[in-house]
Design a protein around this motif. Structure first.
Motif, PDB file in Angstrom:
ATOM      1  N   ASP A   1       0.833  -1.202   0.000  1.00  0.00           N
ATOM      2  CA  ASP A   1       0.000   0.000   0.000  1.00  0.00           C
ATOM      3  C   ASP A   1       0.862   1.245   0.000  1.00  0.00           C
ATOM      4  O   ASP A   1       0.556   2.224  -0.679  1.00  0.00           O
ATOM      5  N   GLU A   2       1.928   1.235   0.773  1.00  0.00           N
ATOM      6  CA  GLU A   2       2.833   2.379   0.817  1.00  0.00           C
ATOM      7  C   GLU A   2       3.531   2.565  -0.524  1.00  0.00           C
ATOM      8  O   GLU A   2       3.713   3.687  -0.983  1.00  0.00           O
ATOM      9  N   GLU A   3       3.916   1.484  -1.158  1.00  0.00           N
ATOM     10  CA  GLU A   3       4.561   1.586  -2.467  1.00  0.00           C
ATOM     11  C   GLU A   3       3.592   2.113  -3.516  1.00  0.00           C
ATOM     12  O   GLU A   3       3.977   2.922  -4.363  1.00  0.00           O
ATOM     13  N   ALA A   4       2.342   1.678  -3.450  1.00  0.00           N
ATOM     14  CA  ALA A   4       1.335   2.180  -4.389  1.00  0.00           C
ATOM     15  C   ALA A   4       1.120   3.669  -4.172  1.00  0.00           C
ATOM     16  O   ALA A   4       0.995   4.435  -5.134  1.00  0.00           O
ATOM     17  N   LEU A   5       1.097   4.112  -2.907  1.00  0.00           N
ATOM     18  CA  LEU A   5       0.946   5.527  -2.596  1.00  0.00           C
ATOM     19  C   LEU A   5       2.143   6.314  -3.128  1.00  0.00           C
ATOM     20  O   LEU A   5       1.980   7.374  -3.744  1.00  0.00           O
ATOM     21  N   ALA A   6       3.341   5.790  -2.923  1.00  0.00           N
ATOM     22  CA  ALA A   6       4.552   6.463  -3.416  1.00  0.00           C
ATOM     23  C   ALA A   6       4.509   6.602  -4.933  1.00  0.00           C
ATOM     24  O   ALA A   6       4.896   7.642  -5.481  1.00  0.00           O
ATOM     25  N   GLU A   7       4.021   5.581  -5.610  1.00  0.00           N
ATOM     26  CA  GLU A   7       3.927   5.653  -7.066  1.00  0.00           C
ATOM     27  C   GLU A   7       2.915   6.714  -7.490  1.00  0.00           C
ATOM     28  O   GLU A   7       3.156   7.477  -8.426  1.00  0.00           O
ATOM     29  N   LYS A   8       1.794   6.792  -6.793  1.00  0.00           N
ATOM     30  CA  LYS A   8       0.786   7.804  -7.134  1.00  0.00           C
ATOM     31  C   LYS A   8       1.310   9.213  -6.863  1.00  0.00           C
ATOM     32  O   LYS A   8       1.020  10.140  -7.622  1.00  0.00           O
ATOM     33  N   LEU A   9       2.085   9.382  -5.798  1.00  0.00           N
ATOM     34  CA  LEU A   9       2.695  10.689  -5.537  1.00  0.00           C
ATOM     35  C   LEU A   9       3.682  11.046  -6.647  1.00  0.00           C
ATOM     36  O   LEU A   9       3.765  12.208  -7.063  1.00  0.00           O
ATOM     37  N   THR A  10       4.414  10.060  -7.139  1.00  0.00           N
ATOM     38  CA  THR A  10       5.342  10.290  -8.243  1.00  0.00           C
ATOM     39  C   THR A  10       4.595  10.682  -9.512  1.00  0.00           C
ATOM     40  O   THR A  10       5.071  11.512 -10.294  1.00  0.00           O
ATOM     41  N   GLU A  11       3.410  10.107  -9.704  1.00  0.00           N
ATOM     42  CA  GLU A  11       2.598  10.499 -10.857  1.00  0.00           C
ATOM     43  C   GLU A  11       2.186  11.968 -10.762  1.00  0.00           C
ATOM     44  O   GLU A  11       2.118  12.667 -11.781  1.00  0.00           O
TER      45      GLU A  11
END
Length: 93
Positions: free
Chosen positions: A47-57
């Motif tokens: 979940d944290e990795e998915a959040l980090a990816e969305k922040l990068t987007e």
């Protein structure tokens, strides 16, 4: 370090369209964070990795928007430097 690179996948022509694109990505982050906070004990690393990816987007949308305004990599670098200096003066570093 990998610098954020603009892309042309966002086929938008004006500020309102850019703002809507940014808003879509920000909504995803806000929704996910609220969900994660509600179920904090169950949050997994994925979940944290998915959040980090969305922040990068979000960074990608912003970088692309800045490039669409006419800022090449050198000019974007100057913007980042100025903002970093501003934050440094505020004691954020």
């Amino acid at each position: 370090m990998t610098k954020p690179q603009p892309c042309n996948m966002f086929d938008v022509a004006d500020g309102e369209a850019w703002a809507k694109e940014l808003g879509k990505h920000m909504y995803d982050v806000v929704r996910d964070v609220i969900y994660m906070d509600q179920f904090f004990d169950c949050v997994e690393r994925a979940d944290e990795e998915a959040l980090a990816e969305k922040l990068t987007e979000i960074v990608k949308v912003c970088t692309s928007w800045i490039a669409a305004l006419g800022y090449d990599e050198a000019k974007r670098g100057e913007l980042y430097r100025r903002v970093n200096e501003k934050y440094k003066k505020r004691g954020y570093f």
